[in-house]
Write a protein that holds these residues in place. Structure first.
Motif, PDB file in Angstrom:
ATOM      1  N   HIS A  86      39.918  39.047  25.329  1.00 16.08           N
ATOM      2  CA  HIS A  86      39.831  39.980  26.556  1.00 16.08           C
ATOM      3  C   HIS A  86      39.164  39.389  27.757  1.00 16.08           C
ATOM      4  O   HIS A  86      38.903  38.132  27.762  1.00 16.08           O
ATOM      5  N   ARG A  87      38.968  40.181  28.694  1.00 16.33           N
ATOM      6  CA  ARG A  87      38.484  39.421  30.062  1.00 16.33           C
ATOM      7  C   ARG A  87      37.301  40.504  30.595  1.00 16.33           C
ATOM      8  O   ARG A  87      37.153  40.582  31.794  1.00 16.33           O
ATOM      9  N   GLU A  88      36.286  41.037  29.892  1.00 20.26           N
ATOM     10  CA  GLU A  88      35.461  41.640  30.317  1.00 20.26           C
ATOM     11  C   GLU A  88      34.455  41.096  31.273  1.00 20.26           C
ATOM     12  O   GLU A  88      33.931  41.490  32.201  1.00 20.26           O
ATOM     13  N   GLY A 149      54.533  36.572  28.993  1.00 23.72           N
ATOM     14  CA  GLY A 149      54.044  36.236  30.324  1.00 23.72           C
ATOM     15  C   GLY A 149      52.600  35.636  30.260  1.00 23.72           C
ATOM     16  O   GLY A 149      52.112  35.486  31.182  1.00 23.72           O
ATOM     17  N   TYR A 150      52.140  35.561  29.066  1.00 23.52           N
ATOM     18  CA  TYR A 150      50.742  34.733  28.845  1.00 23.52           C
ATOM     19  C   TYR A 150      50.785  33.577  28.051  1.00 23.52           C
ATOM     20  O   TYR A 150      49.837  33.078  27.620  1.00 23.52           O
ATOM     21  N   GLY A 151      52.057  33.250  28.102  1.00 26.59           N
ATOM     22  CA  GLY A 151      52.461  31.974  27.342  1.00 26.59           C
ATOM     23  C   GLY A 151      52.604  30.890  28.516  1.00 26.59           C
ATOM     24  O   GLY A 151      51.772  29.812  28.511  1.00 26.59           O
ATOM     25  N   ILE A 247      61.130  44.628  37.148  1.00 28.87           N
ATOM     26  CA  ILE A 247      60.144  43.575  37.985  1.00 28.87           C
ATOM     27  C   ILE A 247      59.041  44.317  38.647  1.00 28.87           C
ATOM     28  O   ILE A 247      58.928  45.433  38.973  1.00 28.87           O
ATOM     29  N   HIS A 248      57.967  43.475  38.622  1.00 27.16           N
ATOM     30  CA  HIS A 248      56.590  43.686  39.232  1.00 27.16           C
ATOM     31  C   HIS A 248      56.806  43.554  40.529  1.00 27.16           C
ATOM     32  O   HIS A 248      56.994  42.351  41.008  1.00 27.16           O
ATOM     33  N   VAL A 249      56.738  44.600  41.511  1.00 27.28           N
ATOM     34  CA  VAL A 249      56.967  44.531  43.059  1.00 27.28           C
ATOM     35  C   VAL A 249      55.703  45.277  43.465  1.00 27.28           C
ATOM     36  O   VAL A 249      55.613  46.326  43.133  1.00 27.28           O
ATOM     37  N   ASP A 270      58.536  48.284  39.401  1.00 26.27           N
ATOM     38  CA  ASP A 270      57.146  48.541  38.807  1.00 26.27           C
ATOM     39  C   ASP A 270      56.047  48.170  39.608  1.00 26.27           C
ATOM     40  O   ASP A 270      56.214  47.140  40.307  1.00 26.27           O
ATOM     41  N   HIS A 271      54.963  48.985  39.705  1.00 23.30           N
ATOM     42  CA  HIS A 271      53.822  49.096  40.527  1.00 23.30           C
ATOM     43  C   HIS A 271      53.682  49.842  41.825  1.00 23.30           C
ATOM     44  O   HIS A 271      53.321  50.752  41.740  1.00 23.30           O
ATOM     45  N   LEU A 272      54.268  49.219  42.734  1.00 25.44           N
ATOM     46  CA  LEU A 272      54.667  50.094  44.023  1.00 25.44           C
ATOM     47  C   LEU A 272      53.415  50.691  44.500  1.00 25.44           C
ATOM     48  O   LEU A 272      53.624  51.699  44.963  1.00 25.44           O
ATOM     49  N   SER A 295      46.869  53.861  35.995  1.00 21.01           N
ATOM     50  CA  SER A 295      45.536  53.271  35.467  1.00 21.01           C
ATOM     51  C   SER A 295      45.164  52.134  35.722  1.00 21.01           C
ATOM     52  O   SER A 295      44.031  51.534  35.725  1.00 21.01           O
ATOM     53  N   CYS A 296      46.403  51.292  36.368  1.00 25.01           N
ATOM     54  CA  CYS A 296      46.126  49.939  36.999  1.00 25.01           C
ATOM     55  C   CYS A 296      45.408  50.325  38.251  1.00 25.01           C
ATOM     56  O   CYS A 296      44.196  49.743  38.716  1.00 25.01           O
ATOM     57  N   SER A 297      45.645  51.110  39.267  1.00 26.05           N
ATOM     58  CA  SER A 297      45.125  51.531  40.244  1.00 26.05           C
ATOM     59  C   SER A 297      43.676  51.919  40.149  1.00 26.05           C
ATOM     60  O   SER A 297      42.774  51.539  40.877  1.00 26.05           O
ATOM     61  N   THR A 321      51.691  52.715  31.266  1.00 24.24           N
ATOM     62  CA  THR A 321      50.148  52.156  31.188  1.00 24.24           C
ATOM     63  C   THR A 321      50.081  50.789  32.118  1.00 24.24           C
ATOM     64  O   THR A 321      49.183  50.681  32.453  1.00 24.24           O
ATOM     65  N   ASP A 322      50.890  49.898  31.685  1.00 22.95           N
ATOM     66  CA  ASP A 322      50.665  48.581  32.126  1.00 22.95           C
ATOM     67  C   ASP A 322      49.481  47.884  31.260  1.00 22.95           C
ATOM     68  O   ASP A 322      48.937  46.910  31.682  1.00 22.95           O
ATOM     69  N   PHE A 323      49.289  48.333  30.070  1.00 24.31           N
ATOM     70  CA  PHE A 323      48.341  47.945  29.080  1.00 24.31           C
ATOM     71  C   PHE A 323      48.099  46.324  29.114  1.00 24.31           C
ATOM     72  O   PHE A 323      49.133  45.716  28.954  1.00 24.31           O
ATOM     73  N   ASN A 324      47.156  45.793  29.530  1.00 22.60           N
ATOM     74  CA  ASN A 324      47.014  44.241  29.671  1.00 22.60           C
ATOM     75  C   ASN A 324      45.447  43.815  29.795  1.00 22.60           C
ATOM     76  O   ASN A 324      44.636  44.894  30.272  1.00 22.60           O
ATOM     77  N   PRO A 325      45.236  42.850  29.627  1.00 19.99           N
ATOM     78  CA  PRO A 325      43.684  42.443  29.398  1.00 19.99           C
ATOM     79  C   PRO A 325      42.960  42.490  30.888  1.00 19.99           C
ATOM     80  O   PRO A 325      41.800  42.207  30.867  1.00 19.99           O
ATOM     81  N   GLY A 326      43.513  42.369  31.903  1.00 17.90           N
ATOM     82  CA  GLY A 326      43.151  42.079  33.153  1.00 17.90           C
ATOM     83  C   GLY A 326      43.008  43.032  34.124  1.00 17.90           C
ATOM     84  O   GLY A 326      41.934  43.499  34.569  1.00 17.90           O
ATOM     85  N   SER A 327      44.153  43.784  34.506  1.00 15.10           N
ATOM     86  CA  SER A 327      44.214  44.947  35.413  1.00 15.10           C
ATOM     87  C   SER A 327      44.371  46.339  34.618  1.00 15.10           C
ATOM     88  O   SER A 327      43.764  47.209  35.407  1.00 15.10           O
ATOM     89  N   THR A 328      44.554  46.534  33.338  1.00 18.64           N
ATOM     90  CA  THR A 328      44.569  47.694  32.687  1.00 18.64           C
ATOM     91  C   THR A 328      44.226  47.669  31.184  1.00 18.64           C
ATOM     92  O   THR A 328      45.308  47.700  30.520  1.00 18.64           O
TER      93      THR A 328
HETATM   94  O1  NIG Z   1      51.053  44.248  35.745  1.00 18.21           O
HETATM   95  N1  NIG Z   1      50.453  42.163  38.145  1.00 18.21           N
HETATM   96  C1  NIG Z   1      50.548  41.426  37.414  1.00 18.21           C
HETATM   97  N2  NIG Z   1      50.597  41.322  35.980  1.00 18.21           N
HETATM   98  C2  NIG Z   1      49.665  42.381  35.316  1.00 18.21           C
HETATM   99  C3  NIG Z   1      48.397  42.064  35.219  1.00 18.21           C
HETATM  100  C4  NIG Z   1      48.022  40.704  34.601  1.00 18.21           C
HETATM  101  C5  NIG Z   1      46.711  40.259  34.167  1.00 18.21           C
HETATM  102  O2  NIG Z   1      45.712  40.544  35.110  1.00 18.21           O
HETATM  103  O3  NIG Z   1      46.335  39.721  33.003  1.00 18.21           O
HETATM  104  C6  NIG Z   1      49.972  43.575  35.948  1.00 18.21           C
HETATM  105  O4  NIG Z   1      48.952  44.473  36.395  1.00 18.21           O
END
Ligand code: NIG
Ligand code: FE
Length: 411
Positions: A86-88, A149-151, A247-249, A270-272, A295-297, A321-328
């Protein structure tokens, strides 16, 4: 195995099989039957109708759903659910004033997660990710997209994709897989970014496709990450090998990524969070699904995708959701739906459409998921006794789910 659910207070999102997505004003409609029944046979929806027309109660399993609302399970079309650790610590750094971009430029962010993932075994990754997948299934998600994308090395990217494949073979939830080697530039390529793009195009994509490990190709097109030119090179290589772009844009800047997605016939962009009128206009009359990740916002305190401007100009919108350890660090689609209503001013009907049928479209799954339609998978959320479906986003912190069915079986 035949299941009959009867006395359903309201059965939501009933659609003809010809409907693959809903756009613009049509998103305000959520077709339903009040006082309904629903028949499930094995993995699929067999039929439904009004209780007044139900004469035959014959079934292996009878479920009285008095007071309960039933809707299709959530379709979460954008996640990074496979990750290590995790990245708390970075979360606390942001509380203390650093920005997401500043943390990344100090070697935190995606590179921090990549280091952790490279040091984890496939088995460890599978175990951590299984916990999260089971959690989101209990929260009502019945179909999900998961990215690599985390490799960020050929070996570690293949390891991630292999874990996604093993998850797909181990759980009933439908999983679509995306190759996101272009998530960040590894430290060793800091001074020769084109060489990493070459490696993605010439080495990683062919290997991923040869091993049938991905359905889609993704790129993080953003200032400080992948430029529009680099994005297009990667999309072109992916498309050549049969991978459809998603894509993430426009997360932090509008640099032309939306237009690249349109040019390469992306399934979704995605994102926008940052959208110009030109970006919105260019999506009109295309088949590309815009995807918002509220939930990322929320977590990063960045702008919300301007859903009202987009839907009011006739666009469709999906929610994920964008479920990930950094932004969501959350895979809770119930929270996403509530936040879309509360912060993006989407109506409950629009948000439920965005999180079901449009989410299914954004994964190429709307033939089999995302609505109550004869022949689609019996992926259902059965709520607790609630007054109306608007109560779902309204009572935003409460767990309103009684049961979740995925492919005909209760989770
Ligand atoms: O969708 N923005 C790029 N990738 C992820 C965050 C990745 C991370 O911080 O680990 C996202 O928000
Ligand atoms: Fe993402």
């Amino acid at each position: 195995m035949k299941t009959l659910l009867f006395n359903i207070k309201e059965l939501l999102q009933i659609r003809d099989e010809s409907i693959k997505k809903v756009s613009g004003v049509d998103m305000k409609e959520l077709p339903s039957i009040k006082n309904a029944y629903l028949r499930v046979e094995d993995e699929r929806i067999e039929g439904y109708g009004s209780m007044e027309d139900l004469v035959d109660f014959n079934a292996d399993q009878l479920i009285d759903a008095r007071g309960q609302i039933i809707l299709p399970a959530w379709c979460d079309s954008h996640t990074h659910l496979v990750f290590a650790g995790h990245r708390e610590g970075e979360f606390v750094d942001r509380i203390n004033g650093l920005s997401y971009e500043e943390i990344a430029s100090r070697g935190g962010g995606i590179l921090n997660s990549a280091k952790k993932l490279q040091d984890s075994s496939e088995q460890e990754l599978f175990e951590q990710s299984s916990q999260r997948l089971q959690e989101v299934m209990r929260l009502g998600t019945g179909a999900i997209e998961i990215k690599s994308g985390y490799g960020l090395t050929p070996e570690a990217e293949l390891k991630m994709l292999q874990v996604i494949k093993t998850l797909a073979n181990s759980f009933p939830i439908s999983i679509r897989s995306t190759f996101l080697g272009a998530h960040a530039f590894p430290e060793v390529f800091k001074n020769d970014k084109e060489a990493y793009v070459d490696q993605i195009c010439e080495k990683m994509i062919p290997k991923v496709v040869e091993n049938k490990l991905a359905d889609f190709i993704d790129v993080f097109c953003e200032v400080g990450y992948f430029s529009v030119e680099q994005t297009e090179r990667i999309l072109k290589a992916g498309v050549k090998h049969g991978l459809k772009p998603k894509i993430h844009v426009n997360q932090f800047n509008s640099i032309g990524g939306v237009q690249s997605g349109i040019k390469y016939k992306a399934l979704s962009v995605d994102h926008l969070e940052v959208m110009t009128q030109e970006d919105i206009g260019s999506l009109i009359d295309t088949e590309v699904m815009p995807v918002a990740l509220p939930s990322c916002s929320y977590f990063l305190s960045i702008p919300y995708t301007p859903a009202r401007l987009m839907i009011d100009q006739g666009l469709p919108l999906a929610l994920a959701t964008d479920f990930n350890p950094g932004s969501t660090p959350s895979g809770n689609m119930n929270f996403v739906v509530a936040t879309a209503c509360i912060k993006m001013k989407m109506t409950p009907e629009e948000a439920i459409n965005a999180a079901t049928i449009n989410g299914a479209y954004a994964m190429g799954l709307s033939d089999s998921h995302g609505s109550i339609t004869r022949g689609k998978f019996a992926n259902l959320i059965i709520t607790k006794d609630i007054p109306t479906y608007s109560f779902i986003p309204y009572a935003f912190g409460s767990n309103l789910i009684d049961k979740v069915m995925i492919k005909g079986s209760f989770v």
